[in-house]
Design an enzyme around this catalytic site. Sequence first.
Site, mmCIF file in Angstrom:
data_model
loop_
_atom_site.group_PDB
_atom_site.id
_atom_site.type_symbol
_atom_site.label_atom_id
_atom_site.label_comp_id
_atom_site.label_asym_id
_atom_site.label_seq_id
_atom_site.Cartn_x
_atom_site.Cartn_y
_atom_site.Cartn_z
ATOM 1 N N SER A 1 0.838 -1.191 0.000
ATOM 2 C CA SER A 1 0.000 0.000 0.000
ATOM 3 C C SER A 1 0.880 1.251 0.000
ATOM 4 O O SER A 1 1.707 1.425 -0.887
ATOM 5 C CB SER A 1 -0.961 -0.053 1.194
ATOM 6 N N GLU B 1 -1.625 -2.166 -8.396
ATOM 7 C CA GLU B 1 -2.889 -2.407 -7.697
ATOM 8 C C GLU B 1 -3.376 -1.099 -7.094
ATOM 9 O O GLU B 1 -2.618 -0.148 -6.968
ATOM 10 C CB GLU B 1 -2.727 -3.478 -6.614
ATOM 11 N N HIS C 1 -5.079 -5.044 -1.987
ATOM 12 C CA HIS C 1 -5.898 -4.772 -0.807
ATOM 13 C C HIS C 1 -7.003 -5.785 -0.552
ATOM 14 O O HIS C 1 -7.856 -5.566 0.308
ATOM 15 C CB HIS C 1 -6.476 -3.362 -0.907
#
Length: 339
Positions: free
Chosen positions: A112, A229, A297
């Site tokens: 992330s 992502e 995620h």
Amino acid sequence: MLIPKKIQAGDHIRVVSPSKSLSILSKETVDIALQRLGELGFTVSISQHASVMDDFGSSSIEERIEDLHDAFADKNVDIILTTIGGHNCNQLLQYLDYQLIKQNPKVLVGYSDITALANAIYAKTGLVTYSGPHFSTFGMKKGMDYTIDYFQKCLMMRDPFTVNPSTHWSDDAWYLDQENRNFHVNRGWTVMQEGEAEGISIGGNLCTLNLLQGTEYMPSLEESILFLEDDYLTFPENFDRDLQTLIHQPSFKGVRGILIGRFQRKSGVTDDLLQKIIASKKELRGLPILTNVDFGHTSPMFTFPIGGRVKMRAMKNGSNLVIQELNKMEYSRNNNNDT
């Protein structure tokens, strides 16, 4: 390329919070994570300022930098595991002592917002870093077998290994309810464009990676396999323009293949819309592209190196990813450099 030594049972994990504070985690999550890492054979310590929290849910730049420097400099620390993601990891990049990091190469793992830190360290030092579970991820009670399996394969094995799709996946708020989980059968990774490619794995969270554009912290995309992502905060139009701005990077012409992580349902990015986004970009023609891949995620996730060598196969009759390693002689030589 500088590869940190492989980890093993008995090694010491230091938990650091380069983004959000450890204080946002529930006691249950922290306790489960500590227990699970202990069961895997690791000892765990928490950095001095990991639980400090300001108005932005984080600690000061100075405190976060101090904790990172301490973790790299401490000879007793083998693995640096980030607490969780957030929004402000890129604040740290100009204050890091990259020479200290290069002289003390260690496994750094997170995803992330940690994408900024991991890719910047690779760009500045050549140290291979890793996109994988946070400390908080290990606090998940159920559905962790795949995540743990590939965490161990990527960080503990020297030989190449193949990553295959998970059997089930989840997009639920597990941290709010550990017992009532909702898992879906995984129909496998989706082949958007067929082909095979080999190259250097770069990427992670797309909108965070794009924060590095135009800076000294952006890794080259030459000869790369991109891992991209995004989370529930994105939406189709936003992902489209984030992908487009990455395509505008001068080194994008050197990209050899792309893997796109599974989108959270709240994002609204469907297979059909993703296919249209990809088809609209002539720069992507001829590249093998896999989507709905097990990183990002949703859970579970596999761990992959940032700056490592990988080989991807995107074919209708079967797809996979091979994480390659240097041979033992090259591995040993690289680990003796700058140490």
